[in-house]
Scaffold this motif. Structure first.
Motif, PDB file in Angstrom:
ATOM      1  N   ARG A   1       0.823  -1.207   0.000  1.00  0.00           N
ATOM      2  CA  ARG A   1       0.000   0.000   0.000  1.00  0.00           C
ATOM      3  C   ARG A   1       0.859   1.260   0.000  1.00  0.00           C
ATOM      4  O   ARG A   1       0.551   2.253  -0.671  1.00  0.00           O
ATOM      5  CB  ARG A   1      -0.927  -0.009   1.218  1.00  0.00           C
ATOM      6  CG  ARG A   1      -2.052   1.038   1.129  1.00  0.00           C
ATOM      7  CD  ARG A   1      -2.891   1.045   2.401  1.00  0.00           C
ATOM      8  NE  ARG A   1      -3.272  -0.289   2.824  1.00  0.00           N
ATOM      9  CZ  ARG A   1      -4.282  -0.985   2.317  1.00  0.00           C
ATOM     10  NH1 ARG A   1      -5.023  -0.445   1.340  1.00  0.00           N
ATOM     11  NH2 ARG A   1      -4.569  -2.190   2.759  1.00  0.00           N
TER      12      ARG A   1
ATOM     13  N   ARG B   1       2.103   1.457  -3.640  1.00  0.00           N
ATOM     14  CA  ARG B   1       1.045   1.777  -4.603  1.00  0.00           C
ATOM     15  C   ARG B   1      -0.304   1.366  -4.005  1.00  0.00           C
ATOM     16  O   ARG B   1      -0.606   0.186  -3.873  1.00  0.00           O
ATOM     17  CB  ARG B   1       1.291   1.069  -5.931  1.00  0.00           C
ATOM     18  CG  ARG B   1       0.268   1.401  -7.017  1.00  0.00           C
ATOM     19  CD  ARG B   1       0.648   0.745  -8.322  1.00  0.00           C
ATOM     20  NE  ARG B   1       1.889   1.292  -8.849  1.00  0.00           N
ATOM     21  CZ  ARG B   1       2.717   0.624  -9.660  1.00  0.00           C
ATOM     22  NH1 ARG B   1       2.430  -0.619 -10.009  1.00  0.00           N
ATOM     23  NH2 ARG B   1       3.826   1.192 -10.097  1.00  0.00           N
ATOM     24  N   GLU B   2      -1.113   2.344  -3.665  1.00  0.00           N
ATOM     25  CA  GLU B   2      -2.396   2.105  -3.007  1.00  0.00           C
ATOM     26  C   GLU B   2      -3.288   1.172  -3.813  1.00  0.00           C
ATOM     27  O   GLU B   2      -3.901   0.242  -3.272  1.00  0.00           O
ATOM     28  CB  GLU B   2      -3.106   3.444  -2.784  1.00  0.00           C
ATOM     29  CG  GLU B   2      -4.533   3.340  -2.288  1.00  0.00           C
ATOM     30  CD  GLU B   2      -4.644   2.957  -0.827  1.00  0.00           C
ATOM     31  OE1 GLU B   2      -5.745   2.539  -0.423  1.00  0.00           O
ATOM     32  OE2 GLU B   2      -3.640   3.071  -0.112  1.00  0.00           O
ATOM     33  N   GLN B   3      -3.381   1.392  -5.118  1.00  0.00           N
ATOM     34  CA  GLN B   3      -4.286   0.604  -5.942  1.00  0.00           C
ATOM     35  C   GLN B   3      -3.894  -0.872  -5.960  1.00  0.00           C
ATOM     36  O   GLN B   3      -4.754  -1.755  -5.989  1.00  0.00           O
ATOM     37  CB  GLN B   3      -4.341   1.157  -7.369  1.00  0.00           C
ATOM     38  CG  GLN B   3      -5.400   0.521  -8.260  1.00  0.00           C
ATOM     39  CD  GLN B   3      -6.811   0.694  -7.713  1.00  0.00           C
ATOM     40  OE1 GLN B   3      -7.123   1.710  -7.097  1.00  0.00           O
ATOM     41  NE2 GLN B   3      -7.673  -0.292  -7.921  1.00  0.00           N
ATOM     42  N   SER B   4      -2.601  -1.155  -5.921  1.00  0.00           N
ATOM     43  CA  SER B   4      -2.151  -2.549  -5.898  1.00  0.00           C
ATOM     44  C   SER B   4      -2.631  -3.258  -4.637  1.00  0.00           C
ATOM     45  O   SER B   4      -3.049  -4.422  -4.676  1.00  0.00           O
ATOM     46  CB  SER B   4      -0.626  -2.614  -5.993  1.00  0.00           C
ATOM     47  OG  SER B   4      -0.176  -2.139  -7.245  1.00  0.00           O
TER      48      SER B   4
ATOM     49  N   ILE C   1      -5.299  -2.619  -3.007  1.00  0.00           N
ATOM     50  CA  ILE C   1      -6.736  -2.852  -3.145  1.00  0.00           C
ATOM     51  C   ILE C   1      -7.007  -4.063  -4.032  1.00  0.00           C
ATOM     52  O   ILE C   1      -7.799  -4.949  -3.680  1.00  0.00           O
ATOM     53  CB  ILE C   1      -7.416  -1.591  -3.732  1.00  0.00           C
ATOM     54  CG1 ILE C   1      -7.374  -0.458  -2.707  1.00  0.00           C
ATOM     55  CG2 ILE C   1      -8.856  -1.895  -4.154  1.00  0.00           C
ATOM     56  CD1 ILE C   1      -7.847   0.873  -3.248  1.00  0.00           C
ATOM     57  N   THR C   2      -6.344  -4.138  -5.174  1.00  0.00           N
ATOM     58  CA  THR C   2      -6.643  -5.209  -6.132  1.00  0.00           C
ATOM     59  C   THR C   2      -6.115  -6.568  -5.679  1.00  0.00           C
ATOM     60  O   THR C   2      -6.634  -7.603  -6.118  1.00  0.00           O
ATOM     61  CB  THR C   2      -6.062  -4.873  -7.513  1.00  0.00           C
ATOM     62  OG1 THR C   2      -4.637  -4.757  -7.414  1.00  0.00           O
ATOM     63  CG2 THR C   2      -6.623  -3.564  -8.040  1.00  0.00           C
TER      64      THR C   2
ATOM     65  N   ASN D   1     -10.261  -7.395  -9.814  1.00  0.00           N
ATOM     66  CA  ASN D   1      -9.604  -6.374  -8.983  1.00  0.00           C
ATOM     67  C   ASN D   1     -10.422  -5.969  -7.759  1.00  0.00           C
ATOM     68  O   ASN D   1     -10.245  -4.873  -7.223  1.00  0.00           O
ATOM     69  CB  ASN D   1      -9.271  -5.141  -9.822  1.00  0.00           C
ATOM     70  CG  ASN D   1      -8.360  -5.465 -10.979  1.00  0.00           C
ATOM     71  OD1 ASN D   1      -7.462  -6.305 -10.858  1.00  0.00           O
ATOM     72  ND2 ASN D   1      -8.587  -4.830 -12.111  1.00  0.00           N
ATOM     73  N   THR D   2     -11.312  -6.826  -7.311  1.00  0.00           N
ATOM     74  CA  THR D   2     -12.177  -6.672  -6.128  1.00  0.00           C
ATOM     75  C   THR D   2     -13.260  -5.603  -6.304  1.00  0.00           C
ATOM     76  O   THR D   2     -14.042  -5.352  -5.381  1.00  0.00           O
ATOM     77  CB  THR D   2     -11.377  -6.365  -4.832  1.00  0.00           C
ATOM     78  OG1 THR D   2     -10.916  -5.004  -4.835  1.00  0.00           O
ATOM     79  CG2 THR D   2     -10.199  -7.320  -4.660  1.00  0.00           C
ATOM     80  N   MET D   3     -13.357  -4.979  -7.478  1.00  0.00           N
ATOM     81  CA  MET D   3     -14.226  -3.821  -7.643  1.00  0.00           C
ATOM     82  C   MET D   3     -15.715  -4.178  -7.574  1.00  0.00           C
ATOM     83  O   MET D   3     -16.503  -3.470  -6.950  1.00  0.00           O
ATOM     84  CB  MET D   3     -13.925  -3.120  -8.957  1.00  0.00           C
ATOM     85  CG  MET D   3     -12.574  -2.410  -9.000  1.00  0.00           C
ATOM     86  SD  MET D   3     -12.458  -1.071  -7.786  1.00  0.00           S
ATOM     87  CE  MET D   3     -11.480  -1.858  -6.490  1.00  0.00           C
TER      88      MET D   3
ATOM     89  N   ARG E   1     -16.684  -4.783  -3.964  1.00  0.00           N
ATOM     90  CA  ARG E   1     -16.667  -3.554  -3.167  1.00  0.00           C
ATOM     91  C   ARG E   1     -17.867  -2.664  -3.494  1.00  0.00           C
ATOM     92  O   ARG E   1     -18.413  -1.996  -2.610  1.00  0.00           O
ATOM     93  CB  ARG E   1     -15.364  -2.793  -3.407  1.00  0.00           C
ATOM     94  CG  ARG E   1     -14.118  -3.491  -2.863  1.00  0.00           C
ATOM     95  CD  ARG E   1     -12.857  -2.695  -3.159  1.00  0.00           C
ATOM     96  NE  ARG E   1     -11.653  -3.432  -2.813  1.00  0.00           N
ATOM     97  CZ  ARG E   1     -11.081  -3.427  -1.603  1.00  0.00           C
ATOM     98  NH1 ARG E   1     -11.626  -2.715  -0.631  1.00  0.00           N
ATOM     99  NH2 ARG E   1      -9.978  -4.119  -1.375  1.00  0.00           N
TER     100      ARG E   1
END
Length: 407
Positions: free
Chosen positions: A95, A98-101, A103-104, A346-348, A351
């Protein structure tokens, strides 16, 4: 030539006329109608009692669907089926980079056996080449976090021996519920042997190569022809050829694999129950290397992600975007190809509790629909992916629009 054209031509030839008269044409059409009607009726003619005589597949509870081609089903599978959760201290390092990494990468799975018990009929593995052993045995993030609160010890007991290893990203996302290719395949085989009525299980995989933008990551070795030779040998060390559906099984006497799929179609569920088939999910460069000069994958145990619909090896496609690729997926399925797509990424979807991609995946007709959420992650939402009544497979809605869900 389509399958219907193939059956039409066969019917016409059986009438023993060299010239096509109107009477001959009527007879040929009648034969074709009888064949297609029988196919539909066989799907509709389901028994309701549990299968007890071993005569059928898990798709049905009598032998009424045994004649259906194996691509006439739709089933659920899992994405990166081996993946365990990244421990909190390691996820925090990701995190910070890279924050997005972070998350995914925040998802995980049950054991392969548990997934198969829940009805998953597509398993996805990621492999790295390790011919000498030990290359991935001391990964970076577990090493950097070992003294931190919440750290988890990394068990590398299966990582020192030569052979293909199963992990998502070397040094970064390394924890698997089966650490090696052979261990994963042996677990699938063990379940399959105990459940011989199952519909065909697709085992797809990525052949990981190269490095990472994350600093200090070990380079994954390239997959050359020797690596793929070794991979084939490991597959055949676990599965007997009689337990596999191979490109040669599908091609038969046709000049190319594509010709066989389009004209004759895939083997029946009766012929493929209790079996598995493999697909290399990679781009053209690795597909060409794996083929080793065999345009229709002659003599090889693994299908490939087809370069395009006109390739001699065309049989299987990975098309992971069911909304954008809806029409291409539907066209491929109608042509006779097998397609895997994804209901979420990517978990989207979980979520946001967004079902649009999931619904597009089902309506596309793709035979295998992959998800990270065969069970909901309630801290995100109630989003999940399953078939009616949580069964293992159902008739493909694009190819056979009847209710024949598996028990």
């Amino acid at each position: 030539m389509s399958r219907l054209e193939f059956f039409f031509n066969t019917a016409a030839k059986s009438l023993w006329f060299e010239r096509i008269s109107s009477q001959t044409l009527i007879k040929a059409i009648a034969i074709l109608i009888i064949f297609t009607s029988a196919l539909t009726l066989s799907a509709q003619n389901l028994a309701q009692a549990p299968c007890t005589d071993g005569s059928g597949t898990e798709l049905e509870c009598s032998s009424s669907l045994n004649s259906l081609p194996m691509n006439f089903i739709q089933a659920i599978g899992s994405h990166n089926s081996y993946k365990l959760a990244i421990p909190a201290p390691e996820l925090e390092l990701i995190r910070a980079y890279r924050e997005q990494s972070a998350i995914t990468l925040d998802y995980s799975h049950l054991t392969l056996t548990q997934q198969l018990e829940l009805g998953m009929r597509q398993i996805e593995l990621d492999i790295v080449y390790d011919p000498k052993g030990g290359r991935y045995a001391n990964p970076l993030l577990p090493r950097q976090t070992v003294e931190l609160s919440g750290a988890q010890r990394y068990d590398n007991s299966n990582m020192e021996q030569p052979g293909f290893k199963v992990l998502h990203a070397q040094d970064i996302d390394v924890r698997s519920n089966c650490d090696t290719w052979i261990i994963c395949l042996a677990e699938i085989k063990s379940w399959s042997d105990k459940n011989p009525q199952h519909v065909p299980i697709l085992i797809m995989f990525n052949a990981k190569t190269g490095g990472s933008a994350y600093p200090g990551v070990t380079e994954a070795l390239p997959f050359d022809s020797q690596a793929f030779d070794d991979l084939d040998q490991e597959v055949l060390s676990v599965f007997d050829e009689t337990q596999l559906i191979t490109p040669d099984d599908v091609r038969g006497n046709f000049p190319t694999l594509k010709d066989a799929v389009i004209s004759k179609g895939w083997p029946s569920l009766a012929a493929t129950k209790g079996k598995v088939f493999f697909a290399l999910d990679e781009g053209p460069e690795k597909v060409q290397i794996y083929s080793r000069g065999n345009a229709s994958l002659q003599g090889l145990p693994i299908f490939v992600n087809s370069i395009d619909e006109n390739a001699d090896h065309a049989a299987y496609f990975t098309m992971n975007s069911p909304i954008q690729d809806q029409e291409r997926i539907r066209a491929a399925v109608k042509s006779g190809f097998i397609v895997r797509t994804r209901a979420d990424a990517n978990t989207m979807e979980a979520r946001n509790n967004d079902s649009s991609r999931r619904e597009a995946a089902f309506s596309s007709g793709a035979q295998y629909i992959s998800t990270d959420y065969y069970q909901p992650r309630l801290e995100f939402s109630e989003y999940s992916v399953s078939l009616p009544k949580n069964r293992a497979a159902m008739c493909n809605p694009l190819l056979l629009n009847v209710d024949c869900t598996a028990r």
